[in-house]
Write a protein that holds these residues in place. Sequence first.
Motif, mmCIF file in Angstrom:
data_model
loop_
_atom_site.group_PDB
_atom_site.id
_atom_site.type_symbol
_atom_site.label_atom_id
_atom_site.label_comp_id
_atom_site.label_asym_id
_atom_site.label_seq_id
_atom_site.Cartn_x
_atom_site.Cartn_y
_atom_site.Cartn_z
ATOM 1 N N HIS A 80 -0.578 47.688 60.719
ATOM 2 C CA HIS A 80 -1.804 48.012 60.219
ATOM 3 C C HIS A 80 -1.695 49.015 59.226
ATOM 4 C CE1 HIS A 80 -6.159 48.691 61.188
ATOM 5 N NE2 HIS A 80 -6.187 48.360 59.999
ATOM 6 N N TYR A 81 -1.112 50.284 59.801
ATOM 7 C CA TYR A 81 -0.716 51.184 58.606
ATOM 8 C C TYR A 81 0.140 50.734 57.462
ATOM 9 C CZ TYR A 81 -3.376 54.836 61.345
ATOM 10 O OH TYR A 81 -4.444 55.707 61.695
ATOM 11 N N LYS A 82 1.076 50.108 57.734
ATOM 12 C CA LYS A 82 2.051 49.592 56.663
ATOM 13 C C LYS A 82 1.215 48.919 55.494
ATOM 14 C CE LYS A 82 6.068 46.992 55.916
ATOM 15 N NZ LYS A 82 7.318 46.330 56.534
ATOM 16 N N TYR A 83 0.376 48.043 56.072
ATOM 17 C CA TYR A 83 -0.066 47.118 54.971
ATOM 18 C C TYR A 83 -1.834 47.638 54.471
ATOM 19 C CZ TYR A 83 3.612 44.194 55.791
ATOM 20 O OH TYR A 83 4.841 43.577 55.776
ATOM 21 N N ASN A 84 -2.234 48.495 55.270
ATOM 22 C CA ASN A 84 -3.525 49.225 54.953
ATOM 23 C C ASN A 84 -3.593 50.573 55.032
ATOM 24 O OD1 ASN A 84 -6.315 49.866 54.867
ATOM 25 N ND2 ASN A 84 -7.073 48.003 56.089
ATOM 26 N N LYS A 85 -3.334 51.128 53.859
ATOM 27 C CA LYS A 85 -3.120 52.797 53.937
ATOM 28 C C LYS A 85 -4.504 53.487 54.370
ATOM 29 C CE LYS A 85 0.984 52.168 52.346
ATOM 30 N NZ LYS A 85 2.014 52.111 53.030
ATOM 31 N N ASN A 86 -5.567 52.774 54.245
ATOM 32 C CA ASN A 86 -6.632 53.258 54.772
ATOM 33 C C ASN A 86 -7.320 52.902 56.002
ATOM 34 O OD1 ASN A 86 -7.114 54.860 52.390
ATOM 35 N ND2 ASN A 86 -7.719 52.892 51.367
ATOM 36 N N ALA A 87 -6.232 52.525 56.887
ATOM 37 C CA ALA A 87 -6.587 52.012 58.451
ATOM 38 C C ALA A 87 -7.019 53.013 59.065
ATOM 39 C CB ALA A 87 -5.210 51.597 58.968
ATOM 40 N N ASP A 88 -8.264 52.879 59.735
ATOM 41 C CA ASP A 88 -8.843 53.748 60.379
ATOM 42 C C ASP A 88 -8.450 53.303 62.001
ATOM 43 O OD1 ASP A 88 -10.592 55.648 61.562
ATOM 44 O OD2 ASP A 88 -12.549 54.566 61.426
ATOM 45 N N HIS A 89 -7.374 53.784 62.344
ATOM 46 C CA HIS A 89 -6.777 53.343 63.438
ATOM 47 C C HIS A 89 -6.209 54.540 64.518
ATOM 48 C CE1 HIS A 89 -4.067 49.961 65.311
ATOM 49 N NE2 HIS A 89 -4.512 50.633 66.214
ATOM 50 N N TYR A 90 -6.696 54.738 65.632
ATOM 51 C CA TYR A 90 -6.096 55.707 66.471
ATOM 52 C C TYR A 90 -5.329 55.082 67.739
ATOM 53 C CZ TYR A 90 -9.789 58.885 64.531
ATOM 54 O OH TYR A 90 -10.576 59.714 63.449
ATOM 55 N N LEU A 91 -4.573 55.889 68.085
ATOM 56 C CA LEU A 91 -3.740 55.735 69.390
ATOM 57 C C LEU A 91 -3.959 56.724 70.450
ATOM 58 C CD1 LEU A 91 -1.220 54.041 70.651
ATOM 59 C CD2 LEU A 91 0.280 55.774 69.469
ATOM 60 N N ILE A 92 -3.868 56.123 71.687
ATOM 61 C CA ILE A 92 -3.584 57.125 72.739
ATOM 62 C C ILE A 92 -2.512 56.405 73.383
ATOM 63 C CG2 ILE A 92 -4.517 58.150 74.975
ATOM 64 C CD1 ILE A 92 -7.404 57.652 73.854
ATOM 65 N N ILE A 93 -1.527 57.343 73.811
ATOM 66 C CA ILE A 93 -0.141 57.159 74.480
ATOM 67 C C ILE A 93 0.262 57.944 75.448
ATOM 68 C CG2 ILE A 93 1.141 57.641 72.520
ATOM 69 C CD1 ILE A 93 3.229 55.301 73.258
ATOM 70 N N GLY A 94 0.473 57.515 76.532
ATOM 71 C CA GLY A 94 0.942 58.443 77.594
ATOM 72 C C GLY A 94 1.861 57.925 78.789
ATOM 73 N N PRO A 95 2.129 58.881 79.764
ATOM 74 C CA PRO A 95 2.830 58.055 81.039
ATOM 75 C C PRO A 95 2.275 57.232 81.600
ATOM 76 C CG PRO A 95 2.296 60.218 81.282
ATOM 77 C CD PRO A 95 1.580 59.991 80.000
ATOM 78 N N TYR A 96 1.915 56.071 81.256
ATOM 79 C CA TYR A 96 1.459 54.830 81.743
ATOM 80 C C TYR A 96 2.236 53.539 81.627
ATOM 81 C CZ TYR A 96 -2.004 58.210 80.208
ATOM 82 O OH TYR A 96 -3.047 59.412 80.008
ATOM 83 N N ASP A 97 2.048 52.883 82.904
ATOM 84 C CA ASP A 97 2.474 51.458 82.625
ATOM 85 C C ASP A 97 1.507 50.364 82.474
ATOM 86 O OD1 ASP A 97 0.675 51.506 84.920
ATOM 87 O OD2 ASP A 97 2.203 50.838 86.481
ATOM 88 N N HIS A 98 1.593 49.233 82.381
ATOM 89 C CA HIS A 98 0.767 48.208 81.947
ATOM 90 C C HIS A 98 -0.788 48.121 82.507
ATOM 91 C CE1 HIS A 98 0.080 44.677 79.683
ATOM 92 N NE2 HIS A 98 -0.311 43.842 80.800
ATOM 93 N N SER A 99 -0.915 48.686 83.741
ATOM 94 C CA SER A 99 -2.133 48.688 84.271
ATOM 95 C C SER A 99 -2.749 50.139 83.893
ATOM 96 C CB SER A 99 -2.214 48.568 85.949
ATOM 97 O OG SER A 99 -1.234 49.268 86.468
ATOM 98 N N GLY A 100 -2.008 50.914 84.000
ATOM 99 C CA GLY A 100 -2.421 52.321 83.537
ATOM 100 C C GLY A 100 -3.210 52.549 82.375
#
Length: 747
Positions: A458-478
């Motif tokens: 998304h960021y590679k092909y859309n430089k203005n992508a309005d995209h947020y990420l939350i990533i932490g110590p979680y498994d698939h269900s977490g």
Amino acid sequence: MKKFFFIYFAFCLQFAFCQKISLREIAPKNVANTENIVKYLASQLKDRYMKNKATGTYYDDIFRINIINENYNLSLSQLDSLRNITMRNNSVTAGAMGSQFEIYINTIKRAPNKNNFDKIYEEEFKKKYEKLPLKSQIILSQYFTYDPIALKKDISEIITSNIKHDSIDISDAIKLCRKYNIYDVGNKTFKLGAQLLKNFEKEVFTIYDSIKVTTKDNGILTLSVVVNNKAPKPQSTILLNTIYSDLKNINEAKKLASDNYAGVILNTRGKYLSNNSIEPFEHEVEDINEAINWIIKQPWSNGKVGMIGGSYLGFSQWAATKKLHPALKTIIPQAAVGIGTEDFPMNNNIFTSYAIRWLNYVVNSKMTDYADFSDVKKWNSTYKQWYITGKPFRQLDSISGKSNIIFQRWLNHPSFDDYWKNMIPYKKDFSNINIPVLTITGYFDADQLGALYYLKNHYKYNKNADHYLIIGPYDHSGAQGYIKNELKGYTIDSVANIDFNTIWIEWFDYILKNGKKPSFLKNKINYQVMGTNQWKNVNSLENISKNTLRFYLENNGLLSDVKISDKSFSLLKVDLKDRSDADELLELKNEIVENKIYTKNSLIFTTNPLDKSFELSGNFSGKFKFSINKKDVDVYVYLYELMPDGKYFLLSSYMDRASYNKNNEKRNLLTPNKKETISISNNKFISKKIEKGSKLVAIVGVMKTPYYQINYGSGKDVSDETILDAKELLEIKFYNDSYIDVPVIKE
């Protein structure tokens, strides 16, 4: 003193080896009576079951046991203790859990002789229902569903199989009491409770179930809709597209309606009431748009739609963006499957055995086959039989008991070709995705690679992508909101236990109702540094860490920060015909924190103790220079931190089919005994503080496991290879100019 010691030791031995309950005290005529057996066991368990006391599991067992004992006040007290423990992680569940038993107990206390039982039960039900918050009311229905036939069968099997020599193990006695408790209370009250619940819910929600929508190509889609009667109309809609058809899904729509959105469940084509064939992943691009077309024409819709959901539901949101509907304003993909890319049904072009288990889960019926999916014994037996017989991977479905047309279709597309590309955005498709996106994934999420595939492109092909990420110590269900405080041996930092549900509703309010952006989102990329109890926030993945530590693979087993030679090598020999390790491989637990690690069919490279602590944040990368006596090979790398206390912490893992390393869309076979290069990418992202005195350990090996295809290196389609293609030992030389780059943020 010595005499006392032996007496004490004998007592401990007796306690350790006598975790059984004798049934000899029950009269013979009563042994055949299930109720008598259970009541006797419950009377024994109330004092003898002390294991893990004060934990949720203990209270969940003991309050049920004391219902059987008719010690109702104690049971209610123990139920409150269970709720208090659950409250720490999930207040909604804590409020509702055990309500079916609480209502029953309070009814029994008021109507011990069963006079006016139904009338008093209704009064107690209403009293409890009105005390609960709306979201706890919504999930109450799941506590009043049960299968009396299956329960009766389970009870009979436990008695028949587990009572031996007039005794039963305490663990089996607990299972029997739990089953009987649900069966007994369920028979007396669940039907009445479920009907009362429906009556009460009608005051709050309007529910449209079993709606059918016909697509342009005559496909049938089934939708369920929940609208909050007390919310202003028209309103925005939150859509969940799911292949996991289940009557309980309506509760998810109710939760959304409780936040003043119209909640809509879309069942994938072929599921629920659809008479089409079930073809996972293949129709979402068009079908979701058809559903949105129907939604925005409804009187309760204001023409704005958002989507949410995890795993397959996460994939489906990205499928919907491939041909973006103007009414779709935002998506919240959680643990999104990157179909055909890096995680499922193949990881870097290596098919997983789990694919056939998952396919049976969703295509065996119009609903969801939980029983088959949960039969671990059956699936391990299937994987083992395939592994030890050396049959083609293509026969895995038949070995499991029946052929599967979708499994065979998938195997016919080992490259990332048009079959997969048609299901999700590909390259320039991302440039047209101009809606806000909030992605959730975890360091130990099985679909992390898929989730980050979408974000990176998304960021590679859309430089203005309005995209947020939350990533932490979680498994698939977490990553889908079910956060675990302890995850395979690792206890998460307290700040990692966040309220995802609140963040998601805040996000929808932000986009669909012009509300405030969730305060948790301090920047585009929000990641938790394990071991520091803090979150960090940057504007792109690339800006997390631009510094790396480079380590070379020395032939003495050292991960060295100094390059020695590009001519010497470490030799690994693997007998692809050897299947004596089947049971050992199937029993591997793959914990995050382990006391020892599995090292067969691999080489071990270890750094010297690190003289400084640092933050490892990002993806490790590198290049392996190697030669092999085959035309192809599947390699893997597991990167660990060997901590000062001697325990291993799994930081990241990587697997790859060498013939696809340069291009996952086209296979290029290797030239035997020619020096080749593998570039390491598409591995798991992680953020963790690495302690001073730790060592980094890289396990570098060749894939040979019941859980994935086995690449014999003949050059044929790997799905068609057999153990006869193994022939001579696989010999692979890893040259000493091979290296791993570890991303670091120095303190």
